[in-house]
Design a protein around this motif. Structure first.
Motif, PDB file in Angstrom:
ATOM      1  N   VAL A  70       0.866  -1.182   0.000  1.00 38.45           N
ATOM      2  CA  VAL A  70       0.000   0.000   0.000  1.00 38.45           C
ATOM      3  C   VAL A  70       0.900   1.229   0.000  1.00 38.45           C
ATOM      4  CG1 VAL A  70      -1.934  -1.094   1.189  1.00 38.45           C
ATOM      5  CG2 VAL A  70      -0.196   0.034   2.524  1.00 38.45           C
ATOM      6  N   PRO A  71       0.440   2.329  -0.560  1.00 40.41           N
ATOM      7  CA  PRO A  71       1.246   3.555  -0.513  1.00 40.41           C
ATOM      8  C   PRO A  71       1.488   3.983   0.933  1.00 40.41           C
ATOM      9  CG  PRO A  71      -0.561   3.776  -2.084  1.00 40.41           C
ATOM     10  CD  PRO A  71      -0.792   2.506  -1.323  1.00 40.41           C
ATOM     11  N   VAL A  72       2.689   4.420   1.218  1.00 41.63           N
ATOM     12  CA  VAL A  72       3.038   4.769   2.593  1.00 41.63           C
ATOM     13  C   VAL A  72       2.151   5.895   3.130  1.00 41.63           C
ATOM     14  CG1 VAL A  72       4.883   6.402   2.011  1.00 41.63           C
ATOM     15  CG2 VAL A  72       4.966   5.184   4.171  1.00 41.63           C
ATOM     16  N   GLN A  73       1.817   6.867   2.285  1.00 41.29           N
ATOM     17  CA  GLN A  73       0.968   7.954   2.753  1.00 41.29           C
ATOM     18  C   GLN A  73      -0.443   7.478   3.076  1.00 41.29           C
ATOM     19  OE1 GLN A  73       2.684   8.031  -0.084  1.00 41.29           O
ATOM     20  NE2 GLN A  73       1.348   8.382  -1.827  1.00 41.29           N
ATOM     21  N   GLU A  74      -0.925   6.484   2.349  1.00 48.09           N
ATOM     22  CA  GLU A  74      -2.253   5.932   2.634  1.00 48.09           C
ATOM     23  C   GLU A  74      -2.246   5.186   3.963  1.00 48.09           C
ATOM     24  OE1 GLU A  74      -5.097   2.422   0.874  1.00 48.09           O
ATOM     25  OE2 GLU A  74      -4.025   3.677  -0.565  1.00 48.09           O
ATOM     26  N   LEU A  75      -1.207   4.400   4.197  1.00 47.59           N
ATOM     27  CA  LEU A  75      -1.115   3.640   5.435  1.00 47.59           C
ATOM     28  C   LEU A  75      -0.924   4.564   6.628  1.00 47.59           C
ATOM     29  CD1 LEU A  75      -0.998   0.885   6.814  1.00 47.59           C
ATOM     30  CD2 LEU A  75       1.458   0.852   6.366  1.00 47.59           C
ATOM     31  N   GLY A  76      -0.065   5.533   6.485  1.00 52.44           N
ATOM     32  CA  GLY A  76       0.256   6.388   7.621  1.00 52.44           C
ATOM     33  C   GLY A  76      -0.726   7.504   7.873  1.00 52.44           C
ATOM     34  N   TYR A  77      -1.326   8.008   6.812  1.00 51.39           N
ATOM     35  CA  TYR A  77      -2.137   9.216   6.969  1.00 51.39           C
ATOM     36  C   TYR A  77      -3.557   9.098   6.436  1.00 51.39           C
ATOM     37  CZ  TYR A  77       2.576  10.814   7.685  1.00 51.39           C
ATOM     38  OH  TYR A  77       3.856  10.937   8.144  1.00 51.39           O
ATOM     39  N   GLY A  78      -3.869   8.006   5.775  1.00 48.23           N
ATOM     40  CA  GLY A  78      -5.208   7.844   5.218  1.00 48.23           C
ATOM     41  C   GLY A  78      -5.304   8.486   3.853  1.00 48.23           C
ATOM     42  N   MET A  79      -6.349   8.147   3.133  1.00 51.06           N
ATOM     43  CA  MET A  79      -6.521   8.634   1.760  1.00 51.06           C
ATOM     44  C   MET A  79      -6.888  10.110   1.701  1.00 51.06           C
ATOM     45  SD  MET A  79      -5.874   6.306  -0.411  1.00 51.06           S
ATOM     46  CE  MET A  79      -6.704   6.777  -1.903  1.00 51.06           C
ATOM     47  N   ASP A  80      -7.565  10.614   2.727  1.00 53.37           N
ATOM     48  CA  ASP A  80      -8.057  11.984   2.666  1.00 53.37           C
ATOM     49  C   ASP A  80      -7.020  13.011   3.089  1.00 53.37           C
ATOM     50  OD1 ASP A  80      -8.077  11.005   5.245  1.00 53.37           O
ATOM     51  OD2 ASP A  80      -9.887  12.096   5.837  1.00 53.37           O
ATOM     52  N   ASN A  81      -5.855  12.576   3.548  1.00 53.35           N
ATOM     53  CA  ASN A  81      -4.826  13.501   3.996  1.00 53.35           C
ATOM     54  C   ASN A  81      -3.858  13.791   2.857  1.00 53.35           C
ATOM     55  OD1 ASN A  81      -2.667  14.820   5.330  1.00 53.35           O
ATOM     56  ND2 ASN A  81      -3.311  13.877   7.240  1.00 53.35           N
ATOM     57  N   PRO A  82      -3.642  15.055   2.530  1.00 53.96           N
ATOM     58  CA  PRO A  82      -2.793  15.376   1.390  1.00 53.96           C
ATOM     59  C   PRO A  82      -1.293  15.264   1.650  1.00 53.96           C
ATOM     60  CG  PRO A  82      -3.594  17.391   2.389  1.00 53.96           C
ATOM     61  CD  PRO A  82      -4.244  16.247   3.126  1.00 53.96           C
ATOM     62  N   GLN A  83      -0.876  14.953   2.866  1.00 49.70           N
ATOM     63  CA  GLN A  83       0.554  14.852   3.149  1.00 49.70           C
ATOM     64  C   GLN A  83       1.184  13.750   2.312  1.00 49.70           C
ATOM     65  OE1 GLN A  83       0.682  14.103   7.342  1.00 49.70           O
ATOM     66  NE2 GLN A  83       0.729  16.277   7.836  1.00 49.70           N
ATOM     67  N   ARG A  84       2.385  13.974   1.861  1.00 52.49           N
ATOM     68  CA  ARG A  84       3.107  12.989   1.062  1.00 52.49           C
ATOM     69  C   ARG A  84       4.417  12.650   1.761  1.00 52.49           C
ATOM     70  NH1 ARG A  84      -0.264  10.780  -2.420  1.00 52.49           N
ATOM     71  NH2 ARG A  84      -1.389  12.320  -3.579  1.00 52.49           N
ATOM     72  N   VAL A  85       4.660  11.371   1.888  1.00 49.04           N
ATOM     73  CA  VAL A  85       5.910  10.896   2.457  1.00 49.04           C
ATOM     74  C   VAL A  85       6.430   9.823   1.525  1.00 49.04           C
ATOM     75  CG1 VAL A  85       7.003   9.739   4.409  1.00 49.04           C
ATOM     76  CG2 VAL A  85       5.103  11.304   4.808  1.00 49.04           C
ATOM     77  N   SER A  86       7.669   9.936   1.139  1.00 50.03           N
ATOM     78  CA  SER A  86       8.226   8.899   0.280  1.00 50.03           C
ATOM     79  C   SER A  86       9.721   8.800   0.492  1.00 50.03           C
ATOM     80  CB  SER A  86       7.921   9.183  -1.192  1.00 50.03           C
ATOM     81  OG  SER A  86       8.562  10.367  -1.589  1.00 50.03           O
ATOM     82  N   GLU A  87      10.239   7.677   0.095  1.00 51.24           N
ATOM     83  CA  GLU A  87      11.674   7.440   0.169  1.00 51.24           C
ATOM     84  C   GLU A  87      12.050   6.667  -1.071  1.00 51.24           C
ATOM     85  OE1 GLU A  87      14.081   4.404   2.768  1.00 51.24           O
ATOM     86  OE2 GLU A  87      13.652   6.193   3.924  1.00 51.24           O
ATOM     87  N   ARG A  88      13.126   7.060  -1.688  1.00 55.73           N
ATOM     88  CA  ARG A  88      13.577   6.341  -2.875  1.00 55.73           C
ATOM     89  C   ARG A  88      14.046   4.958  -2.502  1.00 55.73           C
ATOM     90  NH1 ARG A  88      16.764  10.455  -6.694  1.00 55.73           N
ATOM     91  NH2 ARG A  88      15.329  10.042  -8.381  1.00 55.73           N
ATOM     92  N   PRO A  89      13.620   3.948  -3.228  1.00 54.58           N
ATOM     93  CA  PRO A  89      14.143   2.616  -2.965  1.00 54.58           C
ATOM     94  C   PRO A  89      15.622   2.564  -3.326  1.00 54.58           C
ATOM     95  CG  PRO A  89      12.659   2.588  -4.847  1.00 54.58           C
ATOM     96  CD  PRO A  89      12.638   3.974  -4.289  1.00 54.58           C
ATOM     97  N   LYS A  90      16.382   1.921  -2.493  1.00 59.26           N
ATOM     98  CA  LYS A  90      17.814   1.799  -2.731  1.00 59.26           C
ATOM     99  C   LYS A  90      18.065   0.712  -3.772  1.00 59.26           C
ATOM    100  CE  LYS A  90      18.952   3.459   1.835  1.00 59.26           C
ATOM    101  NZ  LYS A  90      17.670   3.955   2.150  1.00 59.26           N
TER     102      LYS A  90
END
Length: 139
Positions: A70-90
């Motif tokens: 699942v997208p990290v932002q969906e898991l951490g913040y839910g679908m309705d939250n516009p915050q974006r968190v990502s990390e490049r895969p190594k």
């Protein structure tokens, strides 16, 4: 903040169910610790995630999101939250052949104590190899 923790717990339980896992602390502890490269989580710690009492840090959240697909932002913040968190895969695995990849997959399926043992053996071999290299370079 309590709302965010509760929302995370709900998202985590839903993601586990969608991925075919029971949302139980023992299942979460086992599956998470098989995949996370940091300090292992305790049963009590993951139980607190499922109850909405605490949230994991970013690295742990990334491990959960990758495992549950699942997208990290969906898991951490839910679908309705516009915050974006990502990390490049190594791209650590880019130069590995199929045999090395297979070995890593086998390693990741081992229980945590067995992985620690394998890691200790590999580190001992690497130290011995480095000592041999240093000795050759000194000559």
């Amino acid at each position: 903040m309590q709302d965010a923790k509760k929302r995370f717990a709900q998202q985590l339980r839903q993601a586990m169910a969608a991925a075919g896992y029971e949302a139980k602390p023992a299942v979460l502890e086992r599956e998470f610790n098989m995949r996370h490269w940091g300090k292992p989580m305790t049963l009590h710690g993951v139980r607190r995630w499922l109850l909405g009492q605490t949230m994991p840090d970013h690295k742990k959240l990334m491990t959960l999101a990758t495992w549950l697909d699942v997208p990290v932002q969906e898991l951490g913040y839910g679908m309705d939250n516009p915050q974006r968190v990502s990390e490049r895969p190594k791209a650590w695995h880019a130069g590995l052949g199929y045999q090395d990849r297979e070995l890593f997959e086998i390693y990741l399926r081992l229980p945590v104590p067995k992985r620690r043992l394998a890691r200790d053996v590999i580190l001992a071999i690497a130290r011995a190899h480095q000592a041999e290299e240093d000795e050759r370079a000194a000559c």
